[in-house]
Design a protein around this motif. Structure first.
Motif, PDB file in Angstrom:
ATOM      1  N   GLN A  99       0.827  -1.201   0.000  1.00  0.00           N
ATOM      2  CA  GLN A  99       0.000   0.000   0.000  1.00  0.00           C
ATOM      3  C   GLN A  99       0.866   1.257   0.000  1.00  0.00           C
ATOM      4  O   GLN A  99       0.549   2.233  -0.689  1.00  0.00           O
ATOM      5  CB  GLN A  99      -0.951  -0.009   1.205  1.00  0.00           C
ATOM      6  N   TYR A 100       1.951   1.237   0.771  1.00  0.00           N
ATOM      7  CA  TYR A 100       2.880   2.369   0.727  1.00  0.00           C
ATOM      8  C   TYR A 100       3.545   2.468  -0.644  1.00  0.00           C
ATOM      9  O   TYR A 100       3.704   3.564  -1.195  1.00  0.00           O
ATOM     10  CB  TYR A 100       3.950   2.210   1.813  1.00  0.00           C
ATOM     11  N   ARG A 101       3.963   1.340  -1.185  1.00  0.00           N
ATOM     12  CA  ARG A 101       4.632   1.350  -2.490  1.00  0.00           C
ATOM     13  C   ARG A 101       3.743   1.950  -3.573  1.00  0.00           C
ATOM     14  O   ARG A 101       4.214   2.733  -4.415  1.00  0.00           O
ATOM     15  CB  ARG A 101       5.013  -0.080  -2.871  1.00  0.00           C
ATOM     16  N   ASP A 102       2.464   1.620  -3.572  1.00  0.00           N
ATOM     17  CA  ASP A 102       1.559   2.045  -4.641  1.00  0.00           C
ATOM     18  C   ASP A 102       0.909   3.396  -4.378  1.00  0.00           C
ATOM     19  O   ASP A 102       0.606   4.122  -5.325  1.00  0.00           O
ATOM     20  CB  ASP A 102       0.465   0.991  -4.847  1.00  0.00           C
ATOM     21  N   ASN A 103       0.683   3.746  -3.108  1.00  0.00           N
ATOM     22  CA  ASN A 103      -0.074   4.961  -2.789  1.00  0.00           C
ATOM     23  C   ASN A 103       0.790   6.092  -2.228  1.00  0.00           C
ATOM     24  O   ASN A 103       0.470   7.266  -2.422  1.00  0.00           O
ATOM     25  CB  ASN A 103      -1.188   4.647  -1.781  1.00  0.00           C
ATOM     26  N   ARG A 104       1.846   5.737  -1.513  1.00  0.00           N
ATOM     27  CA  ARG A 104       2.688   6.759  -0.879  1.00  0.00           C
ATOM     28  C   ARG A 104       4.152   6.390  -1.096  1.00  0.00           C
ATOM     29  O   ARG A 104       4.880   6.084  -0.135  1.00  0.00           O
ATOM     30  CB  ARG A 104       2.352   6.864   0.609  1.00  0.00           C
ATOM     31  N   PRO A 105       4.610   6.379  -2.328  1.00  0.00           N
ATOM     32  CA  PRO A 105       5.973   5.908  -2.625  1.00  0.00           C
ATOM     33  C   PRO A 105       7.060   6.715  -1.930  1.00  0.00           C
ATOM     34  O   PRO A 105       8.158   6.193  -1.698  1.00  0.00           O
ATOM     35  CB  PRO A 105       6.067   6.024  -4.149  1.00  0.00           C
ATOM     36  N   ASN A 106       6.792   7.959  -1.600  1.00  0.00           N
ATOM     37  CA  ASN A 106       7.803   8.761  -0.916  1.00  0.00           C
ATOM     38  C   ASN A 106       8.086   8.254   0.499  1.00  0.00           C
ATOM     39  O   ASN A 106       9.148   8.544   1.076  1.00  0.00           O
ATOM     40  CB  ASN A 106       7.365  10.226  -0.858  1.00  0.00           C
ATOM     41  N   PHE A 123       7.717   4.870   1.233  1.00  0.00           N
ATOM     42  CA  PHE A 123       7.873   3.422   1.142  1.00  0.00           C
ATOM     43  C   PHE A 123       9.194   2.948   1.749  1.00  0.00           C
ATOM     44  O   PHE A 123       9.224   2.017   2.559  1.00  0.00           O
ATOM     45  CB  PHE A 123       7.758   2.977  -0.318  1.00  0.00           C
ATOM     46  N   ILE A 124      10.304   3.568   1.371  1.00  0.00           N
ATOM     47  CA  ILE A 124      11.608   3.107   1.836  1.00  0.00           C
ATOM     48  C   ILE A 124      11.742   3.255   3.349  1.00  0.00           C
ATOM     49  O   ILE A 124      12.241   2.358   4.044  1.00  0.00           O
ATOM     50  CB  ILE A 124      12.741   3.863   1.120  1.00  0.00           C
ATOM     51  N   ASP A 125      11.269   4.397   3.891  1.00  0.00           N
ATOM     52  CA  ASP A 125      11.332   4.574   5.343  1.00  0.00           C
ATOM     53  C   ASP A 125      10.487   3.532   6.074  1.00  0.00           C
ATOM     54  O   ASP A 125      10.885   3.004   7.124  1.00  0.00           O
ATOM     55  CB  ASP A 125      10.865   5.977   5.722  1.00  0.00           C
ATOM     56  N   ARG A 126       9.320   3.245   5.517  1.00  0.00           N
ATOM     57  CA  ARG A 126       8.448   2.241   6.122  1.00  0.00           C
ATOM     58  C   ARG A 126       9.090   0.856   6.062  1.00  0.00           C
ATOM     59  O   ARG A 126       9.048   0.084   7.028  1.00  0.00           O
ATOM     60  CB  ARG A 126       7.094   2.227   5.407  1.00  0.00           C
ATOM     61  N   LEU A 127       9.692   0.536   4.922  1.00  0.00           N
ATOM     62  CA  LEU A 127      10.362  -0.757   4.778  1.00  0.00           C
ATOM     63  C   LEU A 127      11.535  -0.869   5.742  1.00  0.00           C
ATOM     64  O   LEU A 127      11.719  -1.889   6.423  1.00  0.00           O
ATOM     65  CB  LEU A 127      10.840  -0.932   3.338  1.00  0.00           C
ATOM     66  N   ARG A 128      12.336   0.181   5.831  1.00  0.00           N
ATOM     67  CA  ARG A 128      13.480   0.184   6.744  1.00  0.00           C
ATOM     68  C   ARG A 128      13.022  -0.007   8.197  1.00  0.00           C
ATOM     69  O   ARG A 128      13.620  -0.783   8.949  1.00  0.00           O
ATOM     70  CB  ARG A 128      14.242   1.496   6.599  1.00  0.00           C
ATOM     71  N   SER A 129      11.966   0.696   8.572  1.00  0.00           N
ATOM     72  CA  SER A 129      11.455   0.575   9.933  1.00  0.00           C
ATOM     73  C   SER A 129      10.928  -0.834  10.208  1.00  0.00           C
ATOM     74  O   SER A 129      11.158  -1.399  11.279  1.00  0.00           O
ATOM     75  CB  SER A 129      10.344   1.609  10.161  1.00  0.00           C
ATOM     76  N   SER A 130      10.239  -1.425   9.242  1.00  0.00           N
ATOM     77  CA  SER A 130       9.697  -2.777   9.419  1.00  0.00           C
ATOM     78  C   SER A 130      10.802  -3.797   9.586  1.00  0.00           C
ATOM     79  O   SER A 130      10.719  -4.702  10.431  1.00  0.00           O
ATOM     80  CB  SER A 130       8.813  -3.144   8.219  1.00  0.00           C
ATOM     81  N   TYR A 183      10.584  -9.086   2.905  1.00  0.00           N
ATOM     82  CA  TYR A 183      11.065  -7.707   2.811  1.00  0.00           C
ATOM     83  C   TYR A 183      12.023  -7.535   1.633  1.00  0.00           C
ATOM     84  O   TYR A 183      11.927  -6.569   0.864  1.00  0.00           O
ATOM     85  CB  TYR A 183      11.789  -7.305   4.099  1.00  0.00           C
ATOM     86  N   PHE A 184      12.957  -8.462   1.504  1.00  0.00           N
ATOM     87  CA  PHE A 184      13.940  -8.366   0.431  1.00  0.00           C
ATOM     88  C   PHE A 184      13.260  -8.451  -0.940  1.00  0.00           C
ATOM     89  O   PHE A 184      13.586  -7.683  -1.859  1.00  0.00           O
ATOM     90  CB  PHE A 184      14.979  -9.474   0.579  1.00  0.00           C
ATOM     91  N   THR A 185      12.316  -9.365  -1.075  1.00  0.00           N
ATOM     92  CA  THR A 185      11.627  -9.530  -2.355  1.00  0.00           C
ATOM     93  C   THR A 185      10.826  -8.283  -2.715  1.00  0.00           C
ATOM     94  O   THR A 185      10.844  -7.829  -3.870  1.00  0.00           O
ATOM     95  CB  THR A 185      10.704 -10.757  -2.301  1.00  0.00           C
ATOM     96  N   ILE A 186      10.140  -7.705  -1.747  1.00  0.00           N
ATOM     97  CA  ILE A 186       9.372  -6.480  -2.003  1.00  0.00           C
ATOM     98  C   ILE A 186      10.295  -5.350  -2.433  1.00  0.00           C
ATOM     99  O   ILE A 186       9.993  -4.596  -3.365  1.00  0.00           O
ATOM    100  CB  ILE A 186       8.565  -6.089  -0.749  1.00  0.00           C
ATOM    101  N   PHE A 187      11.437  -5.227  -1.752  1.00  0.00           N
ATOM    102  CA  PHE A 187      12.387  -4.165  -2.091  1.00  0.00           C
ATOM    103  C   PHE A 187      12.911  -4.329  -3.519  1.00  0.00           C
ATOM    104  O   PHE A 187      12.933  -3.372  -4.308  1.00  0.00           O
ATOM    105  CB  PHE A 187      13.547  -4.168  -1.099  1.00  0.00           C
ATOM    106  N   VAL A 188      13.331  -5.534  -3.860  1.00  0.00           N
ATOM    107  CA  VAL A 188      13.891  -5.770  -5.197  1.00  0.00           C
ATOM    108  C   VAL A 188      12.853  -5.507  -6.281  1.00  0.00           C
ATOM    109  O   VAL A 188      13.154  -4.928  -7.337  1.00  0.00           O
ATOM    110  CB  VAL A 188      14.440  -7.206  -5.286  1.00  0.00           C
TER     111      VAL A 188
END
Length: 394
Positions: A79-86, A88-95, A185-190
């Motif tokens: 949802q972050y990747r598609d709706n709030r891409p700005n 996304f990376i911070d959310r992924l890093r935090s997760s 997480y890794f797969t989503i990032f790639v």
């Protein structure tokens, strides 16, 4: 983001089945006998048939948890990747940072409490020689501390799983949970900048590879990610996409070549978990049932139920059962070979004992959610904010 209620209900039912099975697993054989078990006359009880057999499906619930984890982890991030891409990376890093803390703070707390209780002799009814060689009640607190440190280190080993199941044996799933989460997480990032069709093809090939090599745990997580990917992309396109997977699978030599922990049964359990979850994902009727009051109550307490129940059983199961048996049948407790001759009395004993210890588990789970869960969540945030650089906090 809001929790998905029906998934909480499914998680709660899975946790209940695991806790329910652990109460008599190893003591009653009849419910767990397969259709092909010998002798054949032992397979003729109604509790061995569907839908009753679902109550004894403890092993199948582990991949259900993993599919749920893969889906819920991915659903939020996609949802972050598609709706709030700005963001996304911070959310992924935090997760990625928070995940091991949220998993292992409760594990460390439970393992510490277990050692304290064992030291004070509360595990006398559950006392195995392999543990007695290392630690004993009322002797050498240092040996308990060393044992605890080794247990935690073993539990954190994601590369070469240690299967340290002497205490809190059900927590063998925790390193698998963390490892599977990191793969997601890794797969989503790639795949975050890939085309939707490329992502789906890649996930399909990953699933085929993981099934071929019997990596049932990673398969379950990636399948959850795949379902989240399909469900998310469908909401953002005019084309309706169905989760239609056809498997033509035969047992390969890889399915059983490693050890007893990786076997054919777990692969099929994982495939069944994916199929069941995908049905619930597409069925409003099933979702309404899972969102009803009882599944939601179990879902709220699902993690502490799973975390706590085995220690409660190990402390109290034999004292409770033996006393109830003497009240009902003033004679020696039957051996496993005498199970069929005393099935009626055993059922009454297990129902009575399960009600008592089940109530204890539920009370402790409620206390966990009220007092410990907020502390663990706060501790995770504090640790993260302490480590994060100032400009990122702002």
């Amino acid at each position: 983001m809001e929790r998905i209620q029906w998934i909480d209900g499914l998680r709660g039912i899975a946790a209940f089945i695991v806790a329910f099975n652990h109460f008599f697993c190893g003591d009653l054989k009849t419910p767990f006998r397969s259709f092909w078990a010998e002798p054949a006359e032992g397979n003729r009880r109604i509790i061995q048939l569907p839908p009753f057999r679902l109550l004894w499906a403890m092993d199948a619930m582990v991949p259900v948890f993993m599919v749920i984890s893969g889906y819920t982890i991915a659903h939020r991030l996609l949802q972050y990747r598609d709706n709030r891409p700005n963001l996304f990376i911070d959310r992924l890093r935090s997760s990625i940072f928070r995940r091991p803390i949220r998993i292992y703070l409760p594990v460390l707390t439970l393992a510490t409490c277990t050692q304290l209780l064992f030291y004070f002799g509360l595990f006398e009814s559950w006392y195995e020689e392999r543990v007695a060689a290392r630690i004993k009640p009322w002797e050498s607190p240092v040996s308990h501390v060393v044992y605890l440190c080794e247990y935690v280190m073993d539990s954190l080993n994601l590369v070469q799983l240690q299967w340290n199941t002497n205490f809190n044996g059900h927590l063998w799933t925790m390193p698998l949970e963390l490892r599977g989460s990191y793969v997601v997480y890794f797969t989503i990032f790639v795949q975050s900048i890939w085309r939707p069709l490329s992502r789906r093809w890649c996930l399909g090939l990953m699933l085929a590879y993981l099934v071929w090599y019997s990596q049932w745990d990673i398969f379950s997580f990636i399948a959850g990610l795949g379902l989240a990917e399909l469900h998310t992309s469908r909401r953002h396109t005019a084309v309706e996409t169905h989760w239609t997977v056809s498997y033509i699978i035969r047992s390969t030599r890889h399915w059983a070549q490693y050890d007893g922990w990786v076997d054919v049964r777990r692969v099929w359990h994982s495939i069944g978990a994916v199929a069941a979850f995908s049905v619930a994902l597409e069925s409003p009727h099933v979702q309404r049932l899972l969102a009803s009051r009882i599944p939601q109550a179990l879902g709220r307490l699902s993690f502490p139920i799973y975390l706590i129940h085995l220690s409660v059983y190990q402390i109290g199961i034999w004292p409770v059962r033996s006393r109830i048996w003497l009240l009902l049948e003033p004679r020696d407790y039957p051996s496993p070979e005498e199970e069929d001759q005393h099935m009626g009395a055993l059922i009454r004993v297990f129902i009575s004992g399960g009600t008592i210890l089940g109530a204890v588990v539920m009370v402790l789970a409620e206390l966990y959610m009220r007092f410990l869960e907020p502390q663990f969540a706060t501790a995770t945030r504090v640790i993260e904010m302490w480590l994060v650089q100032k400009r990122h906090r702002e």
